[in-house]
Write a protein that holds these residues in place. Structure first.
Motif, PDB file in Angstrom:
ATOM      1  N   SER A 230       0.826  -1.216   0.000  1.00 49.34           N
ATOM      2  CA  SER A 230       0.000   0.000   0.000  1.00 49.34           C
ATOM      3  C   SER A 230       0.855   1.259   0.000  1.00 49.34           C
ATOM      4  CB  SER A 230      -0.939  -0.005   1.209  1.00 49.34           C
ATOM      5  OG  SER A 230      -0.208   0.082   2.411  1.00 49.34           O
ATOM      6  N   MET A 235      -1.320  -1.257  -5.169  1.00 52.31           N
ATOM      7  CA  MET A 235      -2.589  -1.689  -4.588  1.00 52.31           C
ATOM      8  C   MET A 235      -3.152  -2.923  -5.276  1.00 52.31           C
ATOM      9  SD  MET A 235      -3.015   0.053  -1.971  1.00 52.31           S
ATOM     10  CE  MET A 235      -4.564  -0.705  -1.550  1.00 52.31           C
ATOM     11  N   TYR A 239      -4.416  -6.160  -3.227  1.00 52.24           N
ATOM     12  CA  TYR A 239      -5.722  -6.817  -3.370  1.00 52.24           C
ATOM     13  C   TYR A 239      -5.546  -8.304  -3.669  1.00 52.24           C
ATOM     14  CZ  TYR A 239      -7.532  -2.034  -3.874  1.00 52.24           C
ATOM     15  OH  TYR A 239      -7.844  -0.725  -3.672  1.00 52.24           O
ATOM     16  N   LEU A 261      -5.316  -2.578   4.912  1.00 54.00           N
ATOM     17  CA  LEU A 261      -5.819  -2.494   3.537  1.00 54.00           C
ATOM     18  C   LEU A 261      -6.744  -1.289   3.351  1.00 54.00           C
ATOM     19  CD1 LEU A 261      -5.370  -4.094   0.996  1.00 54.00           C
ATOM     20  CD2 LEU A 261      -7.364  -5.481   1.528  1.00 54.00           C
ATOM     21  N   CYS A 265      -6.248   1.821   0.712  1.00 54.33           N
ATOM     22  CA  CYS A 265      -7.271   2.204  -0.279  1.00 54.33           C
ATOM     23  C   CYS A 265      -7.557   3.699  -0.249  1.00 54.33           C
ATOM     24  CB  CYS A 265      -8.560   1.424  -0.024  1.00 54.33           C
ATOM     25  SG  CYS A 265      -8.456  -0.324  -0.434  1.00 54.33           S
ATOM     26  N   HIS A 266      -7.863   4.231   0.936  1.00 56.50           N
ATOM     27  CA  HIS A 266      -8.286   5.644   0.968  1.00 56.50           C
ATOM     28  C   HIS A 266      -7.116   6.587   0.694  1.00 56.50           C
ATOM     29  CE1 HIS A 266      -6.691   7.379   4.709  1.00 56.50           C
ATOM     30  NE2 HIS A 266      -6.983   6.269   5.339  1.00 56.50           N
ATOM     31  N   HIS A 268      -4.992   6.122  -1.529  1.00 59.99           N
ATOM     32  CA  HIS A 268      -4.882   6.150  -2.987  1.00 59.99           C
ATOM     33  C   HIS A 268      -6.186   6.631  -3.633  1.00 59.99           C
ATOM     34  CE1 HIS A 268      -1.416   3.615  -1.982  1.00 59.99           C
ATOM     35  NE2 HIS A 268      -0.922   4.003  -3.148  1.00 59.99           N
ATOM     36  N   ASP A 270      -9.326   5.713  -3.148  1.00 57.40           N
ATOM     37  CA  ASP A 270     -10.363   4.720  -3.444  1.00 57.40           C
ATOM     38  C   ASP A 270     -11.189   4.449  -2.188  1.00 57.40           C
ATOM     39  OD1 ASP A 270     -11.926   2.832  -4.595  1.00 57.40           O
ATOM     40  OD2 ASP A 270     -10.328   1.421  -5.096  1.00 57.40           O
ATOM     41  N   THR A 273     -13.753   1.342  -2.371  1.00 57.91           N
ATOM     42  CA  THR A 273     -13.192   0.022  -2.078  1.00 57.91           C
ATOM     43  C   THR A 273     -12.900  -0.129  -0.589  1.00 57.91           C
ATOM     44  OG1 THR A 273     -12.188  -0.025  -4.268  1.00 57.91           O
ATOM     45  CG2 THR A 273     -11.351  -1.603  -2.674  1.00 57.91           C
ATOM     46  N   ALA A 274     -12.457   0.962   0.041  1.00 61.67           N
ATOM     47  CA  ALA A 274     -12.209   0.933   1.489  1.00 61.67           C
ATOM     48  C   ALA A 274     -13.490   0.581   2.246  1.00 61.67           C
ATOM     49  CB  ALA A 274     -11.674   2.287   1.950  1.00 61.67           C
TER      50      ALA A 274
END
Length: 537
Positions: A230, A235, A239, A261, A265-266, A268, A270, A273-274
Motif C-alpha cells: 500500500s 494496490m 488486493y 488495507l 485504499c483511501h 490512494h 479509493d 473500495t475501502a
C-alpha cells in the motif's frame, strides 16, 4: 495437550505484562498486537528463558532505570557469568536505543559478535533486536538525512547482513518475527523493492532449503506485506494478496489485516473500495462467530472519510464505536481513544474545504444527528429530533449543529477520561477559525482552549500556534476590525512562542507576510526567526 496449552498461555501472559525488550522491540517496529492465545513459541523460542526471566524481572527494571551507557555496561558486567546473558544484552540494546546511544550499542554489538564465549548463545531475538535498532538509529536522524536514498540503502544493507548472519548460524532458524522485522524495516527505509524481493524469495523454489520449507508464515507477515504494497503504490498486488488470504486454511485474517488495507485504499483515493473492505470485515468476523471489527478498523475507515470532510459518515462510525464499547466494555480493543475523537474533529475541520462535497452535505437530512445529540444532553430540543428551525432548518447541517458535535466530542472525552493531546488542540483552533467561514470565527473560545492547553503543559507545536494565529488574524480582520488589536495579538503570540520554545515555521512566516504584519523591521525579525529556529535544530 490442554494442560500444556494452559501452561504456555499463562507463561505468555506473564511475560507480556513483564514487558520484556524483545516483545517491545518486535511490536514497536511493525506496530502489531499479537494475539494472546497464538504463536507464543514463535516469539520466545526457549520456554526456559521465559520462566527464568519471569523470576528475575527485577533485572529488567534495573536496565530501565539506567540513565547512561556507562550504567548499562557496568550492569552487564555483573551478569557475564549468567547462563541467560544474551537476554540481558537484549535489554541493554533496547535501553541504549531509548537513550539514543547508538554508537555505544554498535560497539557493544561488535564486541559480542566477536566473542567466542557467547558465540553459542546467540538468539533469534538478539538479531531481530539489532535489526530494530538499525532502523531506530536511521529514524533518529534529521529529515535531510532520512530522505537521503544512499543512507536508506546502506541501512537496508545492514538489515540484510544481519539476516545473512542469522541464516548462516546453524543453531538458529528463521521464524515469522524475523520475516516481519525485515519487511517492516524495508518499508520504513523506503526500500520497497528489496522487501518485495525478500518476500518472493520465501515463496520461490528453495532448492531443498529445509529452513525455508519448514517456515510457517503468520498473519503478521502478511499484514506487513500488505502495508509495504500500500505504501509503494502497488494496490493491485495488495488486493491479490488479500484475496489469497481469504481462501487460506492455515492463516486467518485479523483486525490489522483489514485496517492496513483500508488505509491503503483511501490514501490512494479509493474510498469506495475501502468501504467494501470494511463491510467484508464485518461479514468475515460474523461468519466466524467473532465480535465486530476493532476500533483500529473503524479508525482506518474514519480517516478516509475525515480526509474528505464527510462528516456524516464519520459521525455514524463514531456512534457505532461508542455502541460497541457499551456492549464490550471489558474488551480493550473496543475502548475509544484520542484518535477516534480527533478523526471526528478532523472531518468537521475539512467540511468547508471541499465545496462540492459541502454543497452535497447541505442538501442531506440531519434530523437523526440532532436527535442523538439531544438525547445525550447536548441539544436544545426534547429528544424527538425536532430542534429549532423545524421544517427548513433541519434539512441542513448548520454551524450550530457542528458546534454541538464538537461539544459532544469534548464532553465524551471527559466522561471517558481521555486526555486531550496537541493534535486535538490544533484541530480545535482550526475549527475556531475560518473552518465554517470567516464570519463564524470564535476568538473567545480559542483563547480559552489556549489557556487550557498551557495549563495542561503540553509540548506545543508550530502548527498548533499557527492555527491559533489564524484565529486571531481572522477575528481582528473580519469580526472585530481593529488593526491595533491585531498588531498587539501578533506581538503577544510571538512572545508566547518564545516563552514555550516554539520555532517559527515557514507557514507562520508566510501568513504574517500575507496579512502585512509589520511589527519589527526585517533585520530584527530575521534575527528573531533564527533565534527561534535554533531551538528546533
Amino acid at each position: 495437550m490442554t494442560r500444556h496449552r494452559r501452561f504456555i498461555n499463562s507463561i505468555h501472559l506473564s511475560c507480556k505484562h513483564a514487558r520484556y525488550p524483545w516483545h517491545i522491540s518486535i511490536a514497536s517496529i511493525h506496530k502489531l498486537s499479537y494475539d494472546k492465545q497464538k504463536n507464543v513459541l514463535s516469539l520466545h523460542n526457549d520456554l526456559k528463558h521465559n520462566i527464568k526471566l519471569h523470576k528475575d524481572r527485577k533485572y529488567f527494571t534495573l536496565y530501565e532505570q539506567c540513565a547512561s551507557d556507562t550504567d548499562i555496561l557496568s550492569l552487564l558486567e555483573q551478569h557475564q557469568d549468567d547462563p541467560f546473558i544474551i537476554d540481558y544484552y537484549i535489554m541493554a540494546f533496547h535501553r541504549l536505543a531509548v537513550l539514543k546511544r547508538f554508537k555505544s550499542a554498535w560497539t557493544l554489538w561488535t564486541e559480542l559478535n566477536t566473542s567466542r564465549q557467547h558465540a553459542s548463545m546467540m538468539s533469534v531475538q538478539l538479531y531481530t533486536t539489532m535489526m530494530w535498532l538499525s532502523v531506530q538509529h536511521f529514524l533518529s536522524q534529521p529529515d535531510k538525512l532520512r530522505n537521503d536514498k544512499l543512507r536508506q540503502k546502506k541501512t537496508c544493507d545492514k538489515i540484510f547482513s544481519l539476516l545473512s548472519a542469522l541464516r548462516h548460524n546453524s543453531s538458529l532458524q528463521l521464524d515469522s518475527s524475523v520475516v516481519c522485522t525485515v519487511i517492516s524495516s524495508c518499508t520504513k527505509l523506503h526500500q520497497y523493492g528489496r522487501g518485495e524481493g525478500f518476500w518472493k524469495s520465501l515463496h520461490a523454489d528453495n532448492n531443498g532449503d529445509a529452513a525455508l520449507q519448514s517456515l510457517q508464515l503468520s498473519i503478521h507477515c502478511y499484514n506487513v506485506m500488505l502495508d509495504l504494497y500500500s505504501k509503494s503504490d502497488q494496490m493491485s498486488e495488495a488486493y491479490e494478496l488479500y484475496e489469497q488470504l481469504r481462501v487460506m486454511q492455515h492463516v486467518e485474517c485479523n483486525h490489522i489485516t483489514f485496517s492496513t488495507l483500508i488505509n491503503g485504499c483511501h490514501k490512494h483515493g479509493d474510498i469506495r473500495t475501502a468501504q467494501q473492505i470494511f463491510d467484508d470485515a464485518k461479514k468475515y468476523f460474523a461468519e466466524r462467530g467473532q465480535r465486530a471489527p476493532s476500533l483500529e478498523v473503524y479508525c482506518a475507515l474514519m480517516n478516509g472519510y475525515a480526509s474528505r470532510g464527510d462528516v456524516m459518515q464519520c459521525w455514524q462510525l463514531l456512534v457505532e464505536c461508542l455502541q460497541h464499547f457499551e456492549t464490550y466494555k471489558s474488551m480493550s480493543e473496543y475502548r475509544p481513544n484520542v484518535m477516534l475523537f480527533s478523526l471526528m474533529l478532523k472531518s468537521l475541520a475539512r467540511l468547508h474545504n471541499n465545496e462540492k462535497l459541502r454543497q452535497k452535505t447541505k442538501r442531506a437530512r440531519f434530523g437523526h444527528v440532532r436527535k442523538f445529540l439531544e438525547i445525550n444532553g447536548n441539544g436544545d430540543g426534547d429528544g424527538s429530533g425536532k430542534g429549532k428551525g423545524e421544517g427548513e432548518g433541519d434539512t441542513q447541517l448548520s454551524v450550530q449543529d457542528c458546534w454541538k458535535m464538537i461539544k459532544y466530542v469534548l464532553l465524551k472525552m471527559k466522561e471517558l477520561d481521555i486526555a486531550r493531546n496537541i493534535v486535538i488542540y490544533g484541530l480545535l483552533f482550526h475549527l475556531c477559525g475560518d473552518a465554517f467561514g470567516a464570519e463564524h470565527c470564535n476568538f473567545k473560545v480559542a483563547k480559552s482552549f489556549y489557556e487550557q492547553m498551557v495549563e495542561e503543559e503540553h509540548e506545543i507545536s508550530s502548527l498548533c500556534m499557527h492555527n491559533f494565529l489564524r484565529v486571531g488574524l481572522c477575528h481582528f480582520e473580519m469580526v472585530e476590525k481593529d488593526e491595533s488589536q491585531k498588531q498587539a495579538f501578533v506581538e503577544w503570540l510571538l512572545t508566547e512562542m518564545k516563552k514555550h520554545n516554539v520555532p517559527i515555521s515557514s507557514q507562520t512566516r508566510e501568513t504574517l507576510k500575507f496579512h502585512k504584519i509589520d511589527i519589527i523591521d526585517h533585520k530584527q525579525y530575521s534575527k528573531l526567526v533564527d533565534e527561534y529556529n535554533q531551538n528546533e535544530n
